[in-house]
Design a protein around this motif. Structure first.
Motif, PDB file in Angstrom:
ATOM      1  N   GLY A   1       0.636 -18.265   6.686  1.00 25.24           N
ATOM      2  CA  GLY A   1      -0.448 -19.243   6.729  1.00 25.24           C
ATOM      3  C   GLY A   1      -1.457 -18.908   7.817  1.00 25.24           C
ATOM      4  O   GLY A   1      -1.181 -18.122   8.726  1.00 25.24           O
TER       5      GLY A   1
ATOM      6  N   ASP B   1      -1.691 -20.432   2.708  1.00 22.32           N
ATOM      7  CA  ASP B   1      -2.362 -21.696   2.966  1.00 22.32           C
ATOM      8  C   ASP B   1      -3.155 -21.624   4.256  1.00 22.32           C
ATOM      9  O   ASP B   1      -2.918 -20.763   5.102  1.00 22.32           O
ATOM     10  CB  ASP B   1      -1.326 -22.815   3.075  1.00 22.32           C
TER      11      ASP B   1
ATOM     12  N   MET C   1       3.040 -28.279   3.952  1.00 25.02           N
ATOM     13  CA  MET C   1       2.258 -27.879   2.772  1.00 25.02           C
ATOM     14  C   MET C   1       2.929 -26.712   2.060  1.00 25.02           C
ATOM     15  O   MET C   1       2.945 -26.624   0.841  1.00 25.02           O
ATOM     16  CB  MET C   1       0.870 -27.384   3.210  1.00 25.02           C
ATOM     17  N   LEU C   2       3.448 -25.790   2.858  1.00 28.61           N
ATOM     18  CA  LEU C   2       4.047 -24.583   2.298  1.00 28.61           C
ATOM     19  C   LEU C   2       5.376 -24.886   1.637  1.00 28.61           C
ATOM     20  O   LEU C   2       5.753 -24.282   0.665  1.00 28.61           O
ATOM     21  CB  LEU C   2       4.273 -23.542   3.403  1.00 28.61           C
TER      22      LEU C   2
END
Ligand SMILES: Nc1nc2c(ncn2[C@@H]2O[C@H](COP(=O)(O)OP(=O)(O)OP(=O)(O)O)[C@@H](O)[C@H]2O)c(=O)[nH]1
Ligand SMILES: [Mg+2]
Length: 179
Positions: free
Chosen positions: A88, A119, A172-173
């Motif tokens: 990320g 992300d 989020m990941l």
């Protein structure tokens, strides 16, 4: 299960990449700073010329390795090298610069290949110095670019601000992870 991940910090000179990694790191920071010259010297004394390294240790035993890039475009060969293996990107933006929205577009483009696979979160720093533009302007630009990127207001010197942003990225990941 404990894991090891790598996150990269990018953004313009003085956006607080080195400060943020230093604030959040549980290990002593490895820095490669040199005395700033030319126009950078007008902003600050030191600038990153290769990379920063720090690490955040989470309660479940996971280690998040944090790599800071140099802000200056002339060191952009390091950007591709440092993103290898990363999961990320944290894009730090200095709200007190002349046109931070243009800065955002510049760095999102520069890291586009990486972002397409991973992300990104945005941390807007120095809002205490300049309140404008507001976060709504960043959100509008992100939308215009067809991206979904959360934008956080952070003080790069505050561990909690940086940590919350990093935990948001990890969530989020991998939304199933308990941290
Ligand atoms: N007032 C204020 N200062 C901040 C904030 N975040 C970071 N700083 C300061 O701003 C400066 C940022 O410098 P660095 O962390 O070296 O910036 P950098 O992004 O690593 O810059 P380069 O390595 O030159 O690309 C430091 O002096 C920080 O202490 C903030 O939210 N408000
Ligand atoms: Mg730096």
């Amino acid at each position: 299960m404990a894991r090891e991940d790598k996150i990269i910090f990018a953004g313009p000179v003085g956006a607080g990449k080195t400060a943020a990694i230093s604030a959040v790191s549980d290990v002593e920071l490895v820095k490669t700073e040199a005395l700033a010259t030319d126009d950078v010297a007008l902003r600050k004394l030191n600038t990153t010329v290769a990379m920063d390294y720090g690490a955040l240790h989470l309660e479940d035993g996971s280690k998040i390795h944090l790599y800071g890039t140099p802000g200056q475009d002339r060191f952009n060969f390091m950007w591709d090298i440092l993103t290898i293996g990363g999961i990320g990107l944290v894009l730090c933006l200095d709200n007190a610069r002349e046109d931070p929205i243009a800065d955002m577009e510049h760095y999102l483009n520069a890291f586009r290949k990486f972002i397409d696979k991973t992300d990104v979160v945005i941390g807007v720093t120095r809002m205490d110095i300049s309140a404008e533009p507001g976060l709504d302007r960043y959100n509008a630009k992100v939308k215009e670019l067809g991206l979904k990127v959360p934008v956080f207001q952070i003080d790069g010197r505050r561990r909690e601000d940086v940590k919350i942003m990093l935990l948001a990225m990890l969530a989020m990941l991998d939304p199933g992870l308990q941290r």
